[in-house]
Design a protein around this motif. Structure first.
Motif, short mmCIF file in Angstrom:
data_model
loop_
_atom_site.label_atom_id
_atom_site.label_comp_id
_atom_site.label_asym_id
_atom_site.label_seq_id
_atom_site.Cartn_x
_atom_site.Cartn_y
_atom_site.Cartn_z
N VAL A 95 -43.28 -17.11 -53.92
CA VAL A 95 -44.33 -18.00 -54.43
C VAL A 95 -45.54 -17.14 -54.75
O VAL A 95 -45.93 -16.29 -53.94
CB VAL A 95 -44.71 -19.10 -53.41
CG1 VAL A 95 -45.76 -20.03 -54.01
CG2 VAL A 95 -43.49 -19.90 -52.98
N ARG A 96 -46.12 -17.37 -55.93
CA ARG A 96 -47.26 -16.56 -56.37
C ARG A 96 -48.45 -17.46 -56.73
O ARG A 96 -48.29 -18.42 -57.49
CB ARG A 96 -46.88 -15.75 -57.62
CG ARG A 96 -45.68 -14.84 -57.41
CD ARG A 96 -45.34 -14.13 -58.71
NE ARG A 96 -44.14 -13.32 -58.59
CZ ARG A 96 -44.10 -12.06 -58.15
NH1 ARG A 96 -45.22 -11.46 -57.80
NH2 ARG A 96 -42.96 -11.40 -58.09
N ASN A 97 -49.61 -17.09 -56.18
CA ASN A 97 -50.84 -17.80 -56.50
C ASN A 97 -51.72 -17.02 -57.47
O ASN A 97 -52.46 -17.60 -58.26
CB ASN A 97 -51.62 -18.10 -55.21
CG ASN A 97 -50.82 -19.00 -54.28
OD1 ASN A 97 -50.43 -20.10 -54.68
ND2 ASN A 97 -50.55 -18.55 -53.07
N VAL A 176 -52.05 -14.01 -51.82
CA VAL A 176 -51.77 -13.72 -53.24
C VAL A 176 -50.36 -14.18 -53.60
O VAL A 176 -50.15 -14.90 -54.58
CB VAL A 176 -51.93 -12.21 -53.51
CG1 VAL A 176 -51.53 -11.86 -54.95
CG2 VAL A 176 -53.36 -11.78 -53.23
N ASP A 177 -49.39 -13.75 -52.81
CA ASP A 177 -47.99 -14.15 -53.03
C ASP A 177 -47.19 -13.84 -51.76
O ASP A 177 -47.71 -13.20 -50.83
CB ASP A 177 -47.37 -13.44 -54.26
CG ASP A 177 -47.39 -11.92 -54.15
OD1 ASP A 177 -47.31 -11.38 -53.04
OD2 ASP A 177 -47.48 -11.26 -55.20
N PHE A 178 -45.97 -14.30 -51.72
CA PHE A 178 -45.12 -14.01 -50.55
C PHE A 178 -43.67 -14.32 -50.89
O PHE A 178 -43.37 -15.01 -51.87
CB PHE A 178 -45.55 -14.81 -49.31
CG PHE A 178 -45.55 -16.30 -49.50
CD1 PHE A 178 -46.64 -16.94 -50.05
CD2 PHE A 178 -44.45 -17.06 -49.13
CE1 PHE A 178 -46.65 -18.32 -50.23
CE2 PHE A 178 -44.45 -18.44 -49.30
CZ PHE A 178 -45.55 -19.07 -49.86
N LYS A 179 -42.79 -13.77 -50.03
CA LYS A 179 -41.34 -13.97 -50.17
C LYS A 179 -40.79 -14.60 -48.91
O LYS A 179 -41.14 -14.17 -47.80
CB LYS A 179 -40.69 -12.60 -50.41
CG LYS A 179 -39.22 -12.60 -50.64
CD LYS A 179 -38.35 -12.31 -49.45
CE LYS A 179 -38.71 -11.13 -48.61
NZ LYS A 179 -37.77 -10.91 -47.48
N LEU A 180 -39.96 -15.62 -49.08
CA LEU A 180 -39.33 -16.29 -47.93
C LEU A 180 -37.83 -16.20 -48.05
O LEU A 180 -37.29 -16.10 -49.16
CB LEU A 180 -39.74 -17.77 -47.90
CG LEU A 180 -41.22 -18.09 -47.82
CD1 LEU A 180 -41.44 -19.60 -47.97
CD2 LEU A 180 -41.84 -17.60 -46.51
N PRO A 198 -47.21 -8.89 -43.34
CA PRO A 198 -47.79 -8.15 -44.47
C PRO A 198 -46.76 -7.30 -45.23
O PRO A 198 -47.09 -6.74 -46.27
CB PRO A 198 -48.85 -7.25 -43.81
CG PRO A 198 -49.10 -7.85 -42.48
CD PRO A 198 -47.81 -8.49 -42.05
N ASP A 199 -45.53 -7.20 -44.70
CA ASP A 199 -44.45 -6.57 -45.47
C ASP A 199 -43.94 -7.53 -46.55
O ASP A 199 -43.37 -7.08 -47.55
CB ASP A 199 -43.26 -6.21 -44.56
CG ASP A 199 -43.35 -4.79 -44.01
OD1 ASP A 199 -44.43 -4.17 -44.09
OD2 ASP A 199 -42.33 -4.30 -43.48
N THR A 200 -44.05 -8.82 -46.31
CA THR A 200 -43.42 -9.81 -47.19
C THR A 200 -44.44 -10.74 -47.88
O THR A 200 -44.03 -11.66 -48.59
CB THR A 200 -42.42 -10.67 -46.41
OG1 THR A 200 -43.12 -11.40 -45.40
CG2 THR A 200 -41.33 -9.83 -45.76
N CYS A 201 -45.71 -10.51 -47.61
CA CYS A 201 -46.78 -11.29 -48.26
C CYS A 201 -47.79 -10.31 -48.84
O CYS A 201 -47.94 -9.21 -48.33
CB CYS A 201 -47.56 -12.15 -47.26
SG CYS A 201 -46.59 -13.26 -46.24
P1 TMP Z 1 -43.04 -8.44 -56.18
O1 TMP Z 1 -44.35 -8.64 -56.89
O2 TMP Z 1 -42.72 -7.01 -55.91
O3 TMP Z 1 -41.92 -9.17 -56.86
O4 TMP Z 1 -43.20 -9.12 -54.73
C1 TMP Z 1 -43.60 -10.46 -54.58
C2 TMP Z 1 -43.80 -10.77 -53.11
O5 TMP Z 1 -42.57 -10.71 -52.42
C3 TMP Z 1 -44.72 -9.76 -52.39
O6 TMP Z 1 -45.53 -10.48 -51.48
C4 TMP Z 1 -43.78 -8.86 -51.66
C5 TMP Z 1 -42.58 -9.71 -51.39
N1 TMP Z 1 -41.32 -8.98 -51.48
C6 TMP Z 1 -40.54 -8.80 -50.33
O7 TMP Z 1 -40.92 -9.24 -49.25
N2 TMP Z 1 -39.37 -8.12 -50.44
C7 TMP Z 1 -38.90 -7.62 -51.62
O8 TMP Z 1 -37.81 -7.02 -51.65
C8 TMP Z 1 -39.70 -7.82 -52.79
C9 TMP Z 1 -39.27 -7.28 -54.11
C10 TMP Z 1 -40.89 -8.49 -52.66
#
Ligand code: TMP
Length: 237
Positions: A95-97, A176-180, A198-201
């Motif tokens: 999700v991206r803001n 800003v954005d994050f991955k779930l 902070p590794d995934t957001c």
């Molecule tokens: P991105 O801009 O690199 O696509 O990443 C979007 C968001 O997702 C960012 O907060 C980092 C997270 N992310 C992960 O946690 N694992 C991943 O493998 C990738 C590519 C992004």
């Protein structure tokens, strides 16, 4: 008595997953490894594992108080947490803001451009393919989830965005954005798994716009642990 890790089931770039004597539980052990660009850039950063473990546990517990089901069960040590066993979807839900990272590059957007409504993306979790961006039809064709499950994943991710966006705003941080990543528990319920850290957001200081996340590693900015420590202080108070 606490379960202890039995045998290693899986070792990823940032975490190890162990089976336990309870077949419904796993133990996650966060490593001090940093990786970016699909594993092309790697380093060991002492203390990162413990910071991510604690931050993710605080955030998962916060989400649970707000009615989101997560895999969190119990923090066992600075780097280890007991979690519910889930059968994971081979999907990353992003999700991206604001524009940053891959979307800024892919669509030629200036970093920091705010989106009027959140942008949700699905990626296919497949290291060999570099976790490619896919749409709903691709996910259905690959049988990664059903139509109803995709709708649930979308709704949950947007709800989590609302919750975490407001939570971090109150602490002077822009989400800003994050991955779930989600999975299904033994009852078939869709539950939030993996980590929220902070590794995934992407987190920016709302006043200075300083980056407080893994972009400090990706962009060689230094001060990664200080940035993660700042996030830990905010989520633990
Ligand atoms: P991105 O801009 O690199 O696509 O990443 C979007 C968001 O997702 C960012 O907060 C980092 C997270 N992310 C992960 O946690 N694992 C991943 O493998 C990738 C590519 C992004």
């Amino acid at each position: 008595m606490l379960e202890s890790p039995c045998h290693l089931l899986y070792e990823g770039k940032a975490k190890k997953i162990y089976a336990t004597s309870n077949p419904q539980h796993y133990i996650v052990d966060y490593k001090d490894a940093a990786s970016a660009f699909n594993g092309l850039k790697k380093a060991t950063i002492e203390g990162k594992g413990a910071l991510n473990n604690r931050i993710s546990n605080y955030l998962m517990q916060y989400l649970q108080t707000q009615g989101i089901s997560t895999h969190f069960l119990q923090e066992l040590s600075p780097t280890q947490t007991r979690v519910k066993k889930l059968t994971m979807f081979a999907l990353e839900v992003i999700v991206r803001n604001l524009a940053a990272g891959s979307i800024a590059k892919r669509l030629g957007l200036q970093e920091g451009l705010p989106f009027e409504t959140p942008v949700l993306e699905f990626c296919y979790k497949n290291d060999a393919l570099g976790d490619p961006l896919i749409n709903d039809d691709h996910a259905l064709a690959l049988k990664l989830a059903s139509h109803a499950e995709l709708q649930t994943l979308r709704a949950l991710a947007l709800q989590i965005n609302d919750l975490l966006g407001a939570y971090f705003k109150s602490k002077g941080v822009i989400l800003v954005d994050f991955k779930l990543e989600f999975g299904k528990d033994a009852q078939g319920q869709i539950v939030l798994g993996d980590e929220v850290s902070p590794d995934t957001c992407r987190f920016w200081d709302a006043t200075t716009r300083q980056k407080l996340d893994k972009d400090r590693f990706r962009e060689d900015l230094g001060g990664l642990c200080q940035a993660y420590e700042t996030i830990l202080q905010k989520v633990s108070h």
